[in-house]
Write a protein that holds these residues in place. Structure first.
Motif, PDB file in Angstrom:
ATOM      1  N   GLU A  90      15.409  19.014   4.493  1.00 52.04           N
ATOM      2  CA  GLU A  90      14.874  17.652   4.512  1.00 52.04           C
ATOM      3  C   GLU A  90      13.454  17.623   3.928  1.00 52.04           C
ATOM      4  N   GLN A  91      12.663  18.619   4.249  1.00 49.72           N
ATOM      5  CA  GLN A  91      11.300  18.700   3.707  1.00 49.72           C
ATOM      6  C   GLN A  91      11.330  18.856   2.185  1.00 49.72           C
ATOM      7  N   ILE A  92      12.237  19.679   1.696  1.00 52.33           N
ATOM      8  CA  ILE A  92      12.354  19.889   0.250  1.00 52.33           C
ATOM      9  C   ILE A  92      12.758  18.588  -0.432  1.00 52.33           C
ATOM     10  N   ARG A  93      13.680  17.865   0.164  1.00 48.73           N
ATOM     11  CA  ARG A  93      14.116  16.581  -0.387  1.00 48.73           C
ATOM     12  C   ARG A  93      12.945  15.595  -0.450  1.00 48.73           C
ATOM     13  N   GLY A  98      17.901  30.739   3.144  1.00 52.30           N
ATOM     14  CA  GLY A  98      19.328  31.057   3.171  1.00 52.30           C
ATOM     15  C   GLY A  98      20.137  29.988   3.877  1.00 52.30           C
ATOM     16  N   ASP A  99      20.958  30.409   4.846  1.00 56.68           N
ATOM     17  CA  ASP A  99      21.824  29.490   5.582  1.00 56.68           C
ATOM     18  C   ASP A  99      21.145  28.902   6.809  1.00 56.68           C
ATOM     19  N   HIS A 100      19.920  29.318   7.100  1.00 56.13           N
ATOM     20  CA  HIS A 100      19.227  28.814   8.282  1.00 56.13           C
ATOM     21  C   HIS A 100      18.681  27.408   8.022  1.00 56.13           C
ATOM     22  N   GLU A 101      18.477  26.701   9.114  1.00 53.51           N
ATOM     23  CA  GLU A 101      17.987  25.325   9.002  1.00 53.51           C
ATOM     24  C   GLU A 101      16.472  25.251   9.157  1.00 53.51           C
ATOM     25  N   ARG A 102      15.935  26.112  10.006  1.00 52.19           N
ATOM     26  CA  ARG A 102      14.499  26.078  10.290  1.00 52.19           C
ATOM     27  C   ARG A 102      13.857  27.443  10.049  1.00 52.19           C
ATOM     28  N   VAL A 103      12.565  27.409   9.815  1.00 54.12           N
ATOM     29  CA  VAL A 103      11.826  28.631   9.522  1.00 54.12           C
ATOM     30  C   VAL A 103      11.755  29.547  10.736  1.00 54.12           C
ATOM     31  N   ASP A 104      11.646  28.966  11.932  1.00 56.57           N
ATOM     32  CA  ASP A 104      11.506  29.792  13.138  1.00 56.57           C
ATOM     33  C   ASP A 104      12.764  30.593  13.472  1.00 56.57           C
ATOM     34  N   GLN A 105      13.846  30.384  12.756  1.00 55.02           N
ATOM     35  CA  GLN A 105      15.076  31.147  12.963  1.00 55.02           C
ATOM     36  C   GLN A 105      15.090  32.438  12.135  1.00 55.02           C
ATOM     37  N   LEU A 106      14.058  32.644  11.350  1.00 55.42           N
ATOM     38  CA  LEU A 106      13.996  33.802  10.451  1.00 55.42           C
ATOM     39  C   LEU A 106      13.132  34.912  11.035  1.00 55.42           C
ATOM     40  N   LYS A 159       0.827  -1.207   0.000  1.00 50.01           N
ATOM     41  CA  LYS A 159       0.000   0.000   0.000  1.00 50.01           C
ATOM     42  C   LYS A 159       0.857   1.251   0.000  1.00 50.01           C
ATOM     43  N   PRO A 160       0.473   2.254  -0.781  1.00 47.84           N
ATOM     44  CA  PRO A 160       1.163   3.530  -0.695  1.00 47.84           C
ATOM     45  C   PRO A 160       0.758   4.253   0.588  1.00 47.84           C
ATOM     46  N   SER A 161       1.506   5.276   0.932  1.00 53.82           N
ATOM     47  CA  SER A 161       1.177   6.008   2.150  1.00 53.82           C
ATOM     48  C   SER A 161      -0.185   6.666   2.004  1.00 53.82           C
ATOM     49  N   LYS A 162      -0.913   6.762   3.102  1.00 54.48           N
ATOM     50  CA  LYS A 162      -2.259   7.321   3.064  1.00 54.48           C
ATOM     51  C   LYS A 162      -2.249   8.839   3.069  1.00 54.48           C
ATOM     52  N   ASP A 163      -1.229   9.418   3.655  1.00 53.20           N
ATOM     53  CA  ASP A 163      -1.175  10.865   3.783  1.00 53.20           C
ATOM     54  C   ASP A 163      -0.236  11.463   2.738  1.00 53.20           C
ATOM     55  N   PRO A 164      -0.625  12.585   2.167  1.00 54.17           N
ATOM     56  CA  PRO A 164       0.267  13.246   1.216  1.00 54.17           C
ATOM     57  C   PRO A 164       1.445  13.894   1.937  1.00 54.17           C
ATOM     58  N   VAL A 165       2.520  14.111   1.214  1.00 49.29           N
ATOM     59  CA  VAL A 165       3.677  14.792   1.766  1.00 49.29           C
ATOM     60  C   VAL A 165       3.282  16.238   2.033  1.00 49.29           C
ATOM     61  N   GLN A 166       3.630  16.733   3.194  1.00 47.69           N
ATOM     62  CA  GLN A 166       3.291  18.100   3.570  1.00 47.69           C
ATOM     63  C   GLN A 166       4.540  18.831   4.045  1.00 47.69           C
ATOM     64  N   MET A 167       4.623  20.100   3.720  1.00 49.70           N
ATOM     65  CA  MET A 167       5.715  20.926   4.221  1.00 49.70           C
ATOM     66  C   MET A 167       5.254  21.628   5.488  1.00 49.70           C
ATOM     67  N   GLY A 168       6.199  21.960   6.330  1.00 45.43           N
ATOM     68  CA  GLY A 168       5.896  22.603   7.602  1.00 45.43           C
ATOM     69  C   GLY A 168       6.292  21.652   8.719  1.00 45.43           C
ATOM     70  N   GLY A 169       6.179  22.081   9.929  1.00 44.02           N
ATOM     71  CA  GLY A 169       6.492  21.209  11.048  1.00 44.02           C
ATOM     72  C   GLY A 169       7.904  21.415  11.560  1.00 44.02           C
TER      73      GLY A 169
END
Length: 157
Positions: free
Chosen positions: A38-41, A75-83, A22-32
């Motif tokens: 890693e999310q982009i990958r 940019g060079d940040h890893e997470r959104v909350d650092q912006l 079975k394929p995954s039930k949930d679609p890939v989502q960005m955020g979190g």
């Protein structure tokens, strides 16, 4: 006792085979909480999978443009909350664009099989199509019926 054990073993084997196929039930989502890279990958890998087979060329280019916009904003940040808040909002808007497209494509790419009888035969066959293919076939049939009805309504001189 032997019969019950073999039934339990058979059910366990069927459950493991079913879970693998079975394929995954949930679609890939960005955020979190994951790092943005890693999310982009994950999104890029998902777009090339069968779970997103109904992703149009225009949607793919929109997603890729949004991903490159997110990469340039982060940019060079890893997470959104650092912006700063303004950049967080811009990234959030791009993520929502990506999530909307991927959710719709994931739902449209789901394969549905039905047992249908072919005209002139009593034997039912499995007919498997994606949700989008079924919708397109239904629309084409409706259009053909409308066109056929219109051609019969043409007044004769």
């Amino acid at each position: 006792m032997y019969r019950i054990g073999s039934i339990v073993l058979l059910l366990a084997l069927l459950g493991s085979v079913e879970a693998q196929g079975k394929p995954s039930k949930d679609p890939v989502q960005m955020g979190g909480a994951k790092p943005v890279s890693e999310q982009i990958r994950e999104v890029e890998l998902a777009m090339s999978s069968d779970e997103y087979s109904e992703l149009t060329l225009q949607d793919k280019s929109t997603v890729k443009a949004s991903l490159s916009q997110i990469q340039s904003e982060i940019g060079d940040h890893e997470r959104v909350d650092q912006l700063p808040p303004q950049k967080q909002v811009a990234i959030f808007n791009e993520q929502e664009k990506v999530n909307t497209i991927l959710t719709r494509s994931h739902a449209d790419s789901r394969v549905v099989c039905r047992r249908e009888k072919t005209v002139g035969s009593n034997f039912p066959n499995n007919v498997c199509m994606t949700v989008a293919q079924r919708r397109d076939a239904l629309e084409a049939a409706r259009k053909n019926m409308r066109d056929a009805n219109r051609s019969q309504l043409i007044p004769m001189d």
